[in-house]
Design a protein around this motif. Structure first.
Motif, PDB file in Angstrom:
ATOM      1  N   THR A  45      -0.779   1.819   0.472  1.00 31.08           N
ATOM      2  CA  THR A  45      -1.558   0.758   0.929  1.00 31.08           C
ATOM      3  C   THR A  45      -2.250   0.085  -0.184  1.00 31.08           C
ATOM      4  O   THR A  45      -2.392   0.310  -1.267  1.00 31.08           O
ATOM      5  N   GLN A  48      -5.423   1.942  -1.359  1.00 27.03           N
ATOM      6  CA  GLN A  48      -4.924   3.270  -2.221  1.00 27.03           C
ATOM      7  C   GLN A  48      -4.336   2.722  -3.518  1.00 27.03           C
ATOM      8  O   GLN A  48      -4.680   3.256  -4.327  1.00 27.03           O
ATOM      9  N   THR A  49      -3.756   1.619  -3.616  1.00 28.10           N
ATOM     10  CA  THR A  49      -3.144   1.123  -4.642  1.00 28.10           C
ATOM     11  C   THR A  49      -4.570   0.891  -5.620  1.00 28.10           C
ATOM     12  O   THR A  49      -4.412   1.179  -6.886  1.00 28.10           O
ATOM     13  N   GLU A 131      -9.759  -3.248   3.067  1.00 29.01           N
ATOM     14  CA  GLU A 131      -8.531  -4.088   2.899  1.00 29.01           C
ATOM     15  C   GLU A 131      -8.334  -4.976   4.039  1.00 29.01           C
ATOM     16  O   GLU A 131      -8.692  -4.565   5.218  1.00 29.01           O
ATOM     17  N   ILE A 133      -4.666  -7.126   5.345  1.00 27.80           N
ATOM     18  CA  ILE A 133      -3.236  -7.320   4.866  1.00 27.80           C
ATOM     19  C   ILE A 133      -2.631  -8.357   5.967  1.00 27.80           C
ATOM     20  O   ILE A 133      -2.731  -8.230   7.080  1.00 27.80           O
ATOM     21  N   ALA A 138      -2.224  -9.454   0.497  1.00 33.53           N
ATOM     22  CA  ALA A 138      -3.325  -8.458   0.972  1.00 33.53           C
ATOM     23  C   ALA A 138      -4.572  -8.868  -0.076  1.00 33.53           C
ATOM     24  O   ALA A 138      -4.495  -9.322  -1.213  1.00 33.53           O
ATOM     25  N   ARG A 157       3.167  -7.765  -2.019  1.00 37.65           N
ATOM     26  CA  ARG A 157       4.028  -6.489  -1.760  1.00 37.65           C
ATOM     27  C   ARG A 157       5.663  -7.020  -2.501  1.00 37.65           C
ATOM     28  O   ARG A 157       6.133  -8.180  -2.189  1.00 37.65           O
ATOM     29  N   TRP A 162       2.855  -2.300  -3.513  1.00 34.77           N
ATOM     30  CA  TRP A 162       1.920  -3.306  -3.546  1.00 34.77           C
ATOM     31  C   TRP A 162       1.409  -3.619  -4.990  1.00 34.77           C
ATOM     32  O   TRP A 162       1.159  -2.685  -5.757  1.00 34.77           O
TER      33      TRP A 162
END
Length: 228
Positions: A45, A48-49, A131, A133, A138, A157, A162
């Protein structure tokens, strides 16, 4: 505000005022959002990136960060981060030399360590908060060094991953930060050798860094990224 222009905004304010922050906080553990930075097989996600990028930034693994940037911006972002790291290391060396050779309290008067928190999502102290999206785009909300207002990291993306997209690079900024690092490194050596008093150091830094700082301020025109 995103990566490159956040360093512009921060450096312009800090250098115009003459950065002088409490050096005692420089060794504190970096902040960070909760949760694992990597999902199975890598970040899944935008949230997380950004966590993964912050983890690699704190660990000094710039090569890992590269793969999370849009391709056309990778060389510019890495050049800027290398320059910031050089300046941070030079500032640390000067602070250490002052502490050993002059007076511990004096080191706070020559502190540029907060440059490490002036590069947006690539800063040292980052909390990842939220976040949003929309299709292949995002926005991740982050807080830098507990400051407000909050900042927004834009991602796209591509190829199932991402990637962070920053603002356009500021030509010449990395080179000027490198020149300032050279000034601090030279001063650190002279302090360590016992060749400068605190007052001499102040005068020397003012004389040798004034033009560099002025050029940095002049080239850093701020551009705010839209909030989500």
């Amino acid at each position: 505000m995103t990566g490159c222009h956040l360093v512009a905004a921060g450096i312009m304010v800090a250098f115009a005022a003459g950065v002088s922050c409490d050096r005692s906080g420089r060794d504190a553990a970096p902040a960070g959002g909760t949760g694992s930075p990597d999902g199975a097989g890598g970040p899944a996600t935008p949230f997380q990136t950004v966590l993964a990028v912050h983890k690699y930034r704190v660990e000094g693994r710039l090569g890992m960060i590269e793969s999370y940037l849009v391709a056309e911006q990778r060389p510019h972002v890495l050049e800027l981060l290398h320059a910031v790291d050089r300046l941070t290391a030079a500032d640390q060396a000067l602070g250490d030399a002052i502490t050993r050779s002059l007076c511990r309290l004096t080191s706070e008067d020559f502190d540029d360590s907060q440059v490490a928190n002036l590069v947006g999502v690539f800063s040292r102290d980052v909390d990842v908060l939220d976040e949003k999206i929309e299709g292949d785009a995002a926005v991740v909300t982050v807080q830098i060094a507990k400051r407000v207002p909050l900042d927004f990291v834009h991602l796209v993306r591509s190829g199932g991953r991402w990637l962070i997209r920053t603002d356009a690079p500021i030509p010449g900024l990395a080179a000027e930060l490198g020149r300032l690092a050279d000034v601090l490194s030279a001063a650190a050596r002279r302090v360590a050798d016992g060749r400068l008093t605190a007052e001499q150091l102040r005068r020397e830094l003012d004389a040798q860094s004034a033009d560099v700082r002025r050029r940095i301020v002049e080239m850093t025109v701020t551009t705010k990224s839209p909030a989500p």
